[in-house]
Structures are given as structure tokens and as C-alpha cells.
Enzyme design. Structure first.
Site, mmCIF file in Angstrom:
data_model
loop_
_atom_site.group_PDB
_atom_site.id
_atom_site.type_symbol
_atom_site.label_atom_id
_atom_site.label_comp_id
_atom_site.label_asym_id
_atom_site.label_seq_id
_atom_site.Cartn_x
_atom_site.Cartn_y
_atom_site.Cartn_z
ATOM 1 N N HIS A 21 0.780 -1.219 0.037
ATOM 2 C CA HIS A 21 -0.048 -0.103 0.101
ATOM 3 C C HIS A 21 0.764 1.264 -0.196
ATOM 4 C CE1 HIS A 21 -4.044 -2.126 1.026
ATOM 5 N NE2 HIS A 21 -3.195 -2.939 1.264
ATOM 6 N N GLY A 176 -9.941 -2.439 3.217
ATOM 7 C CA GLY A 176 -10.832 -1.796 4.415
ATOM 8 C C GLY A 176 -11.302 -2.805 5.204
ATOM 9 N N HIS A 203 -9.226 -7.756 -1.222
ATOM 10 C CA HIS A 203 -8.717 -8.169 0.260
ATOM 11 C C HIS A 203 -9.694 -9.275 0.688
ATOM 12 C CE1 HIS A 203 -6.003 -4.770 -0.173
ATOM 13 N NE2 HIS A 203 -5.568 -5.124 1.214
ATOM 14 N N GLU A 206 -8.878 -12.241 5.496
ATOM 15 C CA GLU A 206 -7.870 -11.700 6.356
ATOM 16 C C GLU A 206 -8.602 -11.488 7.557
ATOM 17 O OE1 GLU A 206 -6.763 -7.717 5.563
ATOM 18 O OE2 GLU A 206 -4.935 -7.642 6.679
ATOM 19 N N ASP A 295 2.557 -5.516 2.408
ATOM 20 C CA ASP A 295 1.423 -5.105 2.851
ATOM 21 C C ASP A 295 1.677 -3.472 3.252
ATOM 22 O OD1 ASP A 295 -1.569 -5.105 3.045
ATOM 23 O OD2 ASP A 295 -1.379 -5.822 5.129
HETATM 24 ZN ZN LIG Z 1 -3.404 -5.017 2.325
#
Ligand SMILES: [Zn+2]
Length: 362
Positions: A21, A176, A203, A206, A295
Site C-alpha cells: 500500500h 478496508g 482483500h 484476512e 502490505d
Molecule cells: Zn493490504
């Protein structure tokens, strides 16, 4: 022969990064500079060293929601075209210094419009930084534009991805807090991207388990999974027995769906207990298409080389494993196939061959 690879060895290897990111990888001194220039006065410290420590500590809290809080500061200082270009340029430089040869870096354009930039201006400023940084430091960087899963702008962001597809935006993502915001909320955006023959990752798996992965693949049509660690919940692995895969896990493996794994980040958000217990160990043995990623380099105090070094310590991986992860990542990139092949055959394989031949430094 079996000498353990060191961080320095690993830095010399040509590496590929798919999940990073932009707002999670700033240099602390840059945050301080940009805050001063942009009149942002909410930083917890204006001393770069203290600020770096603050980020690492805040990110170690164990909850995804608190982890995401640290982004209010990085995003807070990334509100002008100059700031975005600088951050992108430095990102390319930092990745190149870590030995990364190809990267896909993602960010959410809608988070950078607080002081009046248009979505297009945001995208163009980031592309400019990567273009210059890539050229000067010998790394290729594609960008992914991310939509926020709790917002309702995914269609607009998907259209942005398609509009800039030939200018360096190689794909789309949603990110998010996962719980409560299933990817199917954004089905229209994913259907639009599919009709446009565009690439996207989601995403999933997770902060939330199998239903999220299942939706991302079977409802939304994701090309790759951001994290996907919870796929482990669909694998029965009793000691001394051959692991048994449920239908979803088998599908993910059979279809070679890439998993963008980020070990350190998963520990910080509680998605995994430790590196040694991280599902990546078993998933690698079972030959899922695993890739290794950072990440958020700032919050996790990490780099691709550091992630690899931790895996080497935990699982005893050698050059062959590292090359396997790297080729997996390059195969799974969103740039055209001939360009992926050129990087695999022209850069990655020769690079690893040379390292293997020399062996680790004494
Ligand atoms: Zn991520």
C-alpha cells in the site's frame, strides 16, 4: 550447501511485490516534511525516529481496526499532487534498493481528495512519481487503484482503473475493514471490470473467513486474493496425515488463484499467531500459488527481503523456495504475459542462477 540465507543475501535476489500500500510505506522523515509543508499538525511526533517507533507500536496492537487508524496520518499528509508524486517516487526508490524488480503498489484515490484534488489528478500525480522513480532506479512499478469497501464509490474507481489502464494502472482492488462489508456489496464494479477485460484483486480472508474468500472468487470473479490466509480453515491437517482440502481450498489450488500473503502484517492484525505458525508453511507444501508481500512497509517495519528472511528462519527456505515464490508472483502480475515472461526468463531466473552458483556469502 545448506547454509542459512541472510538478509543481505536475500537483498541481492531479484524480487517481485504484488501487495503493497502506497500510504503504508512512507519514510518517517518524509511524513514529517510533508506535514510541515502541508500544514498538517496532528502527527504524534515530529521527530522522524520517534514517529517511526510510534507507527510500529500502534500497528502492533493486534486489531485490524487499530492498524487501519495509523493511516489517518499518512493519508493526512498525502493531499497534494507534489506530496503524492514524492511518496510514489520514494516508494520506487526504496523497493529498488531492496532488490525488487517489479512491483504493483496500490492506493485509494478517494482518500487523497480532501483539499480539492480530483480523482484524475491523484492518479496522474502517483503515476508521475512511479514513472520517474522507476526510470531512475531501474524498477518497473504498476499501480492498482483501490476502492474502500465501506464506501459506495467502487464503480467510479473501477472506471478510473479502466480509463488509466494504458498509462500505468494495471488493476483494481477493494480494501478496508472486512467484517460487515462483503465484496458482493461492490458486485456492479466487478461485473463492469469483467466486461472490460480488466484485472482485479480483492482483500479477502484476512479479518474474515471462508465466506469472504468464496464471495471474492465465485461471486466477484477476483483474479487474485489479497491475503487469503483463512483458506487454511478449509484444510484438515491432522498430524501425520495427508492434509485434506475442502472444495473451496481445492478450487483455489486447482485454479492456481494467487494468494498475496503478507506474513508480518497478518501477525499484527491477528490473522496469524506467529511466522512459524503462519498458514504459509502448509500452503507452500501443498503448492498453492503463494506470493510473499509486505502490505505496509512502514507499519510493519518490513521489506520484501525482510519477509523472506523471516520465512527462511521459520521454515528453512533456500534459494529454490525464494525463486518459486518470486516466479509465482511474476506469473500472477497484471501486466501483459510477454512482459511477465521477459522478467521471469531475462531477470529473475538468471538472477537466482547467479546467486545459487555463488552460494551465500561466508
Ligand atoms: Zn493490504
Amino acid at each position: 550447501m545448506n547454509e542459512r540465507l541472510t538478509l543481505e543475501d536475500i537483498r541481492r535476489a531479484p524480487k517481485v511485490l504484488l501487495h503493497d500500500h502506497l500510504d503504508g510505506g512512507l519514510r518517517p522523515e518524509t511524513i514529517v516534511d510533508l506535514a510541515r509543508e502541508g500544514g498538517y499538525d496532528d502527527l504524534p511526533s515530529t521527530d522522524p525516529a520517534n514517529l517511526g517507533t510510534w507507527f510500529a507500536e500502534a500497528a502492533n496492537s493486534g486489531s485490524l481496526e487499530r492498524y487501519l487508524e495509523t493511516f489517518s496520518h499518512t493519508v493526512g499528509v498525502m493531499q497534494s499532487a507534489e506530496a503524492l508524486t514524492r511518496v510514489a517516487y520514494e516508494c520506487a526508490e526504496d523497493l529498488a534498493n531492496d532488490g525488487v524488480v517489479y512491483a504493483e503498489v496500490r492506493y485509494a484515490p478517494e482518500l487523497h481528495t480532501e483539499t480539492g484534488l480530483s480523482l484524475e489528478q491523484v492518479v496522474e500525480a502517483v503515476l508521475e512519481g512511479f514513472e520517474r522513480g522507476g526510470r531512475e532506479h531501474g524498477i518497473r512499478v504498476g499501480t492498482l487503484v483501490t476502492a474502500m469497501r465501506h464506501q459506495a464509490r467502487s464503480m467510479e474507481i473501477a472506471e478510473l482503473a479502466v480509463r488509466y489502464r494504458d498509462a500505468g494502472v494495471v488493476g483494481f482492488d477493494i480494501a478496508g475493514a472486512e467484517a460487515g462489508y462483503p465484496p458482493t456489496r461492490h458486485l456492479d464494479a466487478f461485473e463492469y471490470l469483467q466486461r472490460e477485460n480488466a484485472h482485479f484483486t480483492i482483500h479477502a480472508g484476512e479479518g474474515f473467513g471462508l465466506p469472504s474468500i468464496w464471495q471474492a472468487i465465485q461471486w466477484c470473479g477476483a483474479d487474485r486474493l489479497g491475503h487469503g490466509v483463512r483458506i487454511i480453515d478449509d484444510i484438515e491437517a491432522a498430524a501425520d496425515q495427508v492434509p485434506e482440502l475442502g472444495r473451496l481450498a481445492a478450487y483455489v489450488r486447482d485454479k492456481r488463484i494467487p494468494l498475496e500473503m503478507c506474513p508480518t502484517s497478518n501477525i499484527q492484525t491477528g490473522a496469524a499467531k506467529s511466522i512459524a505458525e503462519h498458514p504459509i508453511g502448509l500452503l507452500r507444501q501443498l503448492n498453492f500459488r503463494i506470493t510473499v508481500n509486505t502490505d505496509n512497509r512502514l507499519m510493519s517495519g518490513t521489506s520484501v527481503s525482510r519477509e523472506f528472511a523471516k520465512l527462511v528462519d521459520a521454515f528453512g527456505y533456500g534459494w529454490d523456495d525464494l525463486q518459486w515464490f518470486t516466479v509465482n508472483a511474476m506469473k500472477s502480475a497484471f501486466i501483459p504475459f510477454p512482459e511477465r515472461l521477459e522478467l521471469i526468463n531475462g531477470v529473475i531466473k538468471p538472477g537466482f542462477a547467479q546467486l545459487k552458483w555463488r552460494g551465500p556469502k561466508p
